[in-house]
Design a protein around this motif. Structure first.
Motif, short mmCIF file in Angstrom:
data_model
loop_
_atom_site.label_atom_id
_atom_site.label_comp_id
_atom_site.label_asym_id
_atom_site.label_seq_id
_atom_site.Cartn_x
_atom_site.Cartn_y
_atom_site.Cartn_z
N THR A 174 0.87 -1.13 0.16
CA THR A 174 0.06 -0.09 -0.15
C THR A 174 0.89 1.28 0.08
O THR A 174 1.68 1.32 0.88
CB THR A 174 -1.03 -0.01 1.17
N VAL A 175 0.54 2.19 -0.84
CA VAL A 175 1.49 3.26 -1.02
C VAL A 175 0.98 4.56 -0.09
O VAL A 175 -0.28 4.79 0.08
CB VAL A 175 1.44 3.90 -2.34
N ILE A 176 1.85 4.77 0.99
CA ILE A 176 1.38 5.77 2.00
C ILE A 176 1.88 6.98 1.76
O ILE A 176 1.73 8.04 2.75
CB ILE A 176 1.97 4.99 3.17
N GLN B 75 10.58 1.56 -10.63
CA GLN B 75 9.26 1.86 -11.03
C GLN B 75 8.82 0.91 -12.35
O GLN B 75 7.70 0.56 -12.47
CB GLN B 75 8.99 3.16 -11.50
N GLU B 76 9.74 0.43 -13.15
CA GLU B 76 9.48 -0.41 -14.38
C GLU B 76 9.27 -1.97 -13.58
O GLU B 76 8.63 -2.62 -14.54
CB GLU B 76 10.68 -0.58 -15.12
N ASP B 77 9.44 -2.23 -12.53
CA ASP B 77 9.13 -3.68 -11.93
C ASP B 77 7.87 -3.46 -11.24
O ASP B 77 7.65 -4.55 -10.18
CB ASP B 77 10.15 -4.18 -11.14
N VAL B 78 7.08 -2.39 -11.26
CA VAL B 78 5.90 -2.25 -10.35
C VAL B 78 4.63 -2.07 -11.25
O VAL B 78 4.74 -1.16 -12.21
CB VAL B 78 6.11 -1.07 -9.46
N ILE B 79 3.62 -2.75 -10.79
CA ILE B 79 2.07 -2.55 -11.31
C ILE B 79 1.45 -1.72 -10.50
O ILE B 79 1.15 -2.28 -9.44
CB ILE B 79 1.33 -3.89 -11.95
N ARG B 80 0.94 -0.55 -10.81
CA ARG B 80 0.33 0.34 -9.61
C ARG B 80 -1.40 0.36 -10.27
O ARG B 80 -1.67 0.42 -11.31
CB ARG B 80 0.76 1.75 -9.70
N ASP B 81 -1.96 -0.12 -9.22
CA ASP B 81 -3.51 0.43 -9.27
C ASP B 81 -3.96 1.14 -7.93
O ASP B 81 -4.00 0.72 -6.94
CB ASP B 81 -4.09 -0.90 -9.09
N GLY B 82 -4.12 2.59 -8.12
CA GLY B 82 -4.69 3.34 -7.28
C GLY B 82 -3.45 3.33 -6.06
O GLY B 82 -2.25 3.61 -6.60
N ASP B 83 -3.82 3.10 -4.96
CA ASP B 83 -2.61 3.08 -3.90
C ASP B 83 -2.05 1.78 -3.45
O ASP B 83 -1.47 1.40 -2.61
CB ASP B 83 -3.29 3.89 -2.51
N THR B 84 -2.17 0.87 -4.67
CA THR B 84 -1.65 -0.20 -4.36
C THR B 84 -0.82 -0.65 -5.61
O THR B 84 -0.97 -0.50 -6.57
CB THR B 84 -2.75 -1.47 -4.38
#
Length: 391
Positions: A68-70, A107-116
């Motif tokens: 969770t992005v805080i 950031q290339e190794d991340v899939i972001r959906d909203g704050d997740t």
């Protein structure tokens, strides 16, 4: 006549290192650092991110893991909080790594959906964190003496050093002598030539850290020379050009002696440049009397004056740097004097120019090396190695 090495020893005995002064960092490039300087802080002053991405706790990071992005951290704007398991902070290059975080996922190794965020299957294994003090620590020093380069200036700036102790620039006055000389741009008479030595030497020595001053041309009579010597003022070194030989009009040594110069030596077993003298003037300034032939003066500048300048700057008493390279073509035997021959280094091989007349500046301008022939050196075939001085 004395040898080149003996002459240099005499010159170094005359050339005392100059005192230090403080200059602003912006004016320090190319100057000689006179004393060690210490870092006033750590660099980086905090653990920082080496990439754009997400700061997390390293344990548990694996493909498919979710966080969770805080919050967010950017350069100059730290995240005010800590990161726990299952949490992430969006972070940018140069930003402080938040407390608790021990890895940055790019950031290339991340899939972001909203704050997740979800870590992808192709997870980079790097931690991408630059540790506190990873470049240098507070108190770490830049050693002296050294000629400061742009990279050194950047380092000192990062160390938060605003003023720098440097050796004062040697003040060198150049005095050309001779009735035959006129300045560039003037109209020479039918028996006159343009003064060139002083301009070449001025450029050479200024490029290597001297504060240069050209005195008016002195004519070949005692009154003119005495007047010229009176203009030396606060110079650390006076270079005279011409008038150092033994002809009826060569009065420099005689006039200098009459004004209190203590001669150190006169005449060197060198070619070109045999009629070279040195001593100390009554006002304490060092004097080097260079020959008048253009190439002789410039060659002596490389062989003798530049090492003296380095000694004055506190860089030590050392010969000009010499290298070795194979000959592209054979050269004949050398005579009884050490010969500095104009040459060109191309593709690792040394070509010595055929015409070595000491009046030919055009040959010197094409050269980028002086091939050094010891006294009585025998003929050398193509492929044999010669020592040379880069110019």
């Amino acid at each position: 006549m004395i040898s080149v090495s003996e002459a240099l020893n005499h010159l170094f005995a005359l050339a005392a290192p100059l005192p230090a002064e403080s200059v602003a960092l912006a004016q320090a490039n190319g100057r000689v650092l006179a004393a060690p300087v210490r870092a006033a802080r750590d660099q980086p002053p905090f653990a920082s991110s080496a990439m754009d991405g997400y700061a997390i706790v390293a344990d548990g990071a694996a493909p498919g893991a979710r966080y969770t992005v805080i919050g967010e951290a950017a350069a100059g704007h730290a995240f005010d909080g800590s990161v726990g398991p299952g949490q992430a902070v969006r972070i940018f290059t140069g930003a402080p790594v938040p407390a608790g975080a021990s890895r940055v996922i790019i950031q290339e190794d991340v899939i972001r959906d909203g704050d997740t965020i979800t870590l992808s299957d192709k997870l980079d294994q790097g931690f991408h964190i630059r540790p506190l003090g990873g470049d240098f620590l507070s108190g770490q020093q830049v050693t002296a003496p050294r000629t400061l380069r742009p990279a050194d200036i950047a380092l000192l700036a990062a160390m938060n050093v605003a003023t720098v102790p440097v050796t004062r620039k040697p003040r060198i006055a150049i005095l050309s002598t001779g009735d035959e000389l006129v300045m560039p741009g003037e109209n020479p008479g039918p028996d006159q030539i343009i003064a060139s030595n002083s301009f070449g030497l001025q450029a050479m020595l200024r490029d290597h850290g001297a504060d240069m001053r050209m005195l008016p041309i002195a004519r070949d009579n005692r009154a003119a020379l005495e007047m010229a010597f009176s203009l030396v003022d606060d110079a650390d070194l006076l270079l005279t050009i011409g008038g150092a030989s033994v002809g009826d009009h060569d009065l420099v040594g005689e006039v200098a002696a009459g004004l209190g110069m203590q001669r150190s030596f006169y005449k060197i077993a060198i070619r070109p440049g045999k009629p070279l003298m040195a001593g100390r003037l009554a006002n304490g300034a060092m004097m080097i009397g260079l020959p008048g032939n253009p190439v002789s003066a410039m060659v002596c500048g490389h062989v003798f004056v530049l090492p003296v300048l380095r000694a004055m700057l506190g860089l030590g008493a050392a010969l000009a740097p010499e290298l070795r390279a194979p000959l592209a073509a054979p050269v004949g035997p050398n005579g009884p004097r050490q010969h500095y021959m104009r040459a060109r280094l191309d593709n690792g091989t040394l070509t010595v120019f055929d015409n070595q007349d000491s009046s030919l500046l055009s040959v010197l301008a094409r050269a980028n090396a002086l091939a050094i022939r010891p006294p009585n050196d025998p003929a050398q075939p193509a492929g044999s190695e010669l020592t040379y001085l880069p110019i």
